[in-house]
Design a protein around this motif. Structure first.
Motif, PDB file in Angstrom:
ATOM      1  N   ASP A 126      11.650  -1.908  -0.607  1.00 26.24           N
ATOM      2  CA  ASP A 126      10.742  -2.308   0.270  1.00 26.24           C
ATOM      3  C   ASP A 126       9.386  -1.531  -0.367  1.00 26.24           C
ATOM      4  O   ASP A 126       8.480  -1.315   0.628  1.00 26.24           O
ATOM      5  CB  ASP A 126      11.144  -0.621   0.631  1.00 26.24           C
ATOM      6  CG  ASP A 126      12.717  -0.704   0.630  1.00 26.24           C
ATOM      7  OD1 ASP A 126      13.493   0.003   2.709  1.00 26.24           O
ATOM      8  OD2 ASP A 126      13.632  -0.718   0.565  1.00 26.24           O
ATOM      9  N   PHE A 127       9.408  -1.600  -1.286  1.00 22.52           N
ATOM     10  CA  PHE A 127       7.095  -1.458  -2.167  1.00 22.52           C
ATOM     11  C   PHE A 127       7.536  -2.882  -3.396  1.00 22.52           C
ATOM     12  O   PHE A 127       8.779  -2.067  -3.727  1.00 22.52           O
ATOM     13  CB  PHE A 127       7.504   0.535  -2.280  1.00 22.52           C
ATOM     14  CG  PHE A 127       7.883   1.193  -1.560  1.00 22.52           C
ATOM     15  CD1 PHE A 127       6.409   1.002  -0.238  1.00 22.52           C
ATOM     16  CD2 PHE A 127       8.794   0.806  -1.002  1.00 22.52           C
ATOM     17  CE1 PHE A 127       6.199   1.630   0.607  1.00 22.52           C
ATOM     18  CE2 PHE A 127       8.245   1.835   0.568  1.00 22.52           C
ATOM     19  CZ  PHE A 127       7.050   2.391   1.200  1.00 22.52           C
ATOM     20  N   ILE A 128       6.535  -3.238  -3.334  1.00 25.45           N
ATOM     21  CA  ILE A 128       6.275  -3.771  -4.884  1.00 25.45           C
ATOM     22  C   ILE A 128       5.255  -2.641  -6.308  1.00 25.45           C
ATOM     23  O   ILE A 128       3.765  -2.673  -4.928  1.00 25.45           O
ATOM     24  CB  ILE A 128       5.749  -5.216  -4.446  1.00 25.45           C
ATOM     25  CG1 ILE A 128       7.044  -5.666  -4.118  1.00 25.45           C
ATOM     26  CG2 ILE A 128       5.600  -6.226  -6.259  1.00 25.45           C
ATOM     27  CD1 ILE A 128       6.141  -7.740  -3.304  1.00 25.45           C
ATOM     28  N   LYS A 129       5.606  -2.699  -6.992  1.00 29.32           N
ATOM     29  CA  LYS A 129       4.319  -1.451  -8.010  1.00 29.32           C
ATOM     30  C   LYS A 129       4.004  -2.723  -9.039  1.00 29.32           C
ATOM     31  O   LYS A 129       4.771  -4.008  -9.918  1.00 29.32           O
ATOM     32  CB  LYS A 129       4.734  -0.209  -8.619  1.00 29.32           C
ATOM     33  CG  LYS A 129       5.341   0.769  -7.270  1.00 29.32           C
ATOM     34  CD  LYS A 129       5.628   1.670  -7.943  1.00 29.32           C
ATOM     35  CE  LYS A 129       4.852   2.479  -8.227  1.00 29.32           C
ATOM     36  NZ  LYS A 129       5.291   3.805  -8.415  1.00 29.32           N
ATOM     37  N   MET A 130       2.689  -2.880  -9.308  1.00 24.30           N
ATOM     38  CA  MET A 130       2.453  -3.571 -10.916  1.00 24.30           C
ATOM     39  C   MET A 130       1.212  -2.779 -10.688  1.00 24.30           C
ATOM     40  O   MET A 130       0.656  -1.782 -10.060  1.00 24.30           O
ATOM     41  CB  MET A 130       1.581  -5.193  -9.699  1.00 24.30           C
ATOM     42  CG  MET A 130       1.110  -5.423 -10.493  1.00 24.30           C
ATOM     43  SD  MET A 130       1.710  -6.986 -12.127  1.00 24.30           S
ATOM     44  CE  MET A 130       0.735  -7.289 -12.833  1.00 24.30           C
ATOM     45  N   ASP A 131       1.304  -3.328 -12.034  1.00 27.73           N
ATOM     46  CA  ASP A 131      -0.126  -1.966 -12.955  1.00 27.73           C
ATOM     47  C   ASP A 131      -1.463  -2.933 -12.966  1.00 27.73           C
ATOM     48  O   ASP A 131      -1.389  -4.012 -13.024  1.00 27.73           O
ATOM     49  CB  ASP A 131       0.449  -2.183 -14.494  1.00 27.73           C
ATOM     50  CG  ASP A 131      -0.116  -1.533 -15.867  1.00 27.73           C
ATOM     51  OD1 ASP A 131      -0.334  -0.622 -15.353  1.00 27.73           O
ATOM     52  OD2 ASP A 131      -1.710  -2.601 -15.978  1.00 27.73           O
ATOM     53  N   ALA A 132      -2.134  -1.886 -12.180  1.00 26.37           N
ATOM     54  CA  ALA A 132      -3.856  -2.266 -12.562  1.00 26.37           C
ATOM     55  C   ALA A 132      -3.881  -2.935 -12.724  1.00 26.37           C
ATOM     56  O   ALA A 132      -4.736  -4.002 -13.056  1.00 26.37           O
ATOM     57  CB  ALA A 132      -4.302  -1.032 -11.930  1.00 26.37           C
ATOM     58  N   ALA A 133      -4.113  -2.180 -14.536  1.00 24.52           N
ATOM     59  CA  ALA A 133      -4.801  -3.123 -15.387  1.00 24.52           C
ATOM     60  C   ALA A 133      -4.721  -4.513 -15.158  1.00 24.52           C
ATOM     61  O   ALA A 133      -5.256  -5.396 -16.102  1.00 24.52           O
ATOM     62  CB  ALA A 133      -4.815  -2.337 -16.440  1.00 24.52           C
ATOM     63  N   ALA A 134      -3.334  -5.164 -15.647  1.00 21.96           N
ATOM     64  CA  ALA A 134      -2.600  -6.189 -16.419  1.00 21.96           C
ATOM     65  C   ALA A 134      -3.169  -6.702 -14.978  1.00 21.96           C
ATOM     66  O   ALA A 134      -4.154  -8.406 -14.585  1.00 21.96           O
ATOM     67  CB  ALA A 134      -1.221  -5.703 -15.736  1.00 21.96           C
ATOM     68  N   ALA A 135      -2.643  -6.417 -13.212  1.00 19.16           N
ATOM     69  CA  ALA A 135      -4.170  -7.304 -13.040  1.00 19.16           C
ATOM     70  C   ALA A 135      -4.891  -7.244 -12.467  1.00 19.16           C
ATOM     71  O   ALA A 135      -5.627  -9.042 -12.799  1.00 19.16           O
ATOM     72  CB  ALA A 135      -3.211  -6.979 -11.280  1.00 19.16           C
ATOM     73  N   LEU A 136      -6.035  -6.709 -13.074  1.00 22.38           N
ATOM     74  CA  LEU A 136      -7.035  -7.414 -13.223  1.00 22.38           C
ATOM     75  C   LEU A 136      -7.694  -7.818 -13.551  1.00 22.38           C
ATOM     76  O   LEU A 136      -8.212  -8.587 -14.076  1.00 22.38           O
ATOM     77  CB  LEU A 136      -8.019  -5.773 -13.045  1.00 22.38           C
ATOM     78  CG  LEU A 136      -7.789  -4.871 -11.518  1.00 22.38           C
ATOM     79  CD1 LEU A 136      -8.810  -3.472 -12.111  1.00 22.38           C
ATOM     80  CD2 LEU A 136      -8.753  -5.743 -10.384  1.00 22.38           C
ATOM     81  N   ARG A 137      -6.914  -7.809 -15.313  1.00 23.56           N
ATOM     82  CA  ARG A 137      -6.903  -8.706 -16.976  1.00 23.56           C
ATOM     83  C   ARG A 137      -6.770 -10.428 -16.153  1.00 23.56           C
ATOM     84  O   ARG A 137      -7.426 -10.472 -16.984  1.00 23.56           O
ATOM     85  CB  ARG A 137      -6.785  -8.049 -17.840  1.00 23.56           C
ATOM     86  CG  ARG A 137      -6.285  -8.917 -18.927  1.00 23.56           C
ATOM     87  CD  ARG A 137      -5.447  -7.991 -20.034  1.00 23.56           C
ATOM     88  NE  ARG A 137      -4.137  -8.340 -19.421  1.00 23.56           N
ATOM     89  CZ  ARG A 137      -2.967  -7.676 -19.699  1.00 23.56           C
ATOM     90  NH1 ARG A 137      -2.798  -6.483 -20.107  1.00 23.56           N
ATOM     91  NH2 ARG A 137      -1.801  -8.248 -19.224  1.00 23.56           N
TER      92      ARG A 137
END
Length: 273
Positions: free
Chosen positions: A209-220
């Motif tokens: 229903d939802f996906i979560k991703m660490d912001a710092a890792a995605a930006l890096r």
């Protein structure tokens, strides 16, 4: 289904064979909330808001004065945080060698968070983390026990999002089983991506229903645009979590990100919590 008030929930808990031995109404700094005593520990609830910053009726910056923007768009819901007071480290779960003890503390914490959320008549969804070892200790029918507890206390499981850890999301077959089981018992399910590439497994083995991703890792790793595009094709809301500072928030805004959460909002959220 309107949940009973917090005092009513705690009063009902007194008759429960497990919760009644642990959950009470707090006093002093814990006034107007329920707390739990487990061995030498005191367990309390805190909540971190998850905002939809895709609405454009407010300034898209954390620098905006509180007078001009008290909130960051609509609130999707709240992430429950477990606060531990006692002799053990902040994460006592990692120090419990007995799986039965861990299961008990994990279930107690989630029931406590649900009482404090629904008993205060909060709006939106309640996101509850589930410990990896509990997932492995419970052999089948994941969600059955917690769903039965919530229904017994007049709480609707459909407003609860069970948040699966990255280690569970990394195993496609296990992820598919867990997602279907929790959804069968009325919950919504969110999965924390261990890495950006793991989003491919979401469509193959589980309809989260939802996906979560660490912001710092995605930006890096420069994968925010990729993740947003793929999640849009899947039609699954993507939440960037652990946003720690204004630079990260501003960087995310370049990629049509909708849902965000993290400690950076604590100083700006005002009454939203």
């Amino acid at each position: 289904m309107i949940a009973p008030s917090l005092p009513e929930l705690v009063a009902r808990a007194a008759e429960h064979p497990f919760l009644g031995a642990h959950i009470v109404l707090g006093e002093g700094e814990h006034a107007q909330q329920a707390i739990a005593h487990y061995r030498d520990l005191t367990v309390a609830s805190a909540y971190e808001p998850i905002f939809d910053v895709g609405t454009h009726s407010f300034p898209q910056t954390l620098s905006a004065s509180p007078e001009s923007a008290e909130r960051f768009g609509d609130e999707l819901g709240l992430q429950a945080l477990t606060l531990i007071e006692g002799d053990l480290p902040r994460d006592p779960f990692a120090h419990l060698d007995d799986d039965r003890e861990l299961v008990a503390l994990d279930r107690l914490s989630r029931a406590l968070h649900a009482f404090n959320f629904f008993g205060r008549q909060r709006a939106g969804l309640l996101f509850l983390r589930v410990h990896e070892r509990l997932l492995k200790s419970v052999k089948y029918d994941h969600g059955l026990h917690f769903s039965s507890v919530l229904l017994e206390f007049g709480i609707n499981p459909s407003r609860v999002v069970i948040e699966l850890p990255a280690a569970a999301v990394a195993h496609k077959t296990f992820l598919g089983y867990l997602t279907k089981s929790y959804q069968h018992y009325g919950f919504k399910v969110a999965g924390n991506l261990p890495n950006a590439g793991q989003i491919m497994a979401v469509s193959e083995m589980a309809r989260l229903d939802f996906i979560k991703m660490d912001a710092a890792a995605a930006l890096r790793d420069s994968v925010v645009k990729h993740l947003v595009g793929y999640a849009h094709r899947l039609k699954i809301p993507l939440i960037f979590c652990n946003v720690s500072d204004e630079a990260q928030f501003n960087a995310l805004q370049q990629f049509d990100v909708h849902f965000v959460q993290g400690p950076v909002f604590d100083a700006h959220a005002g009454t939203a919590r």
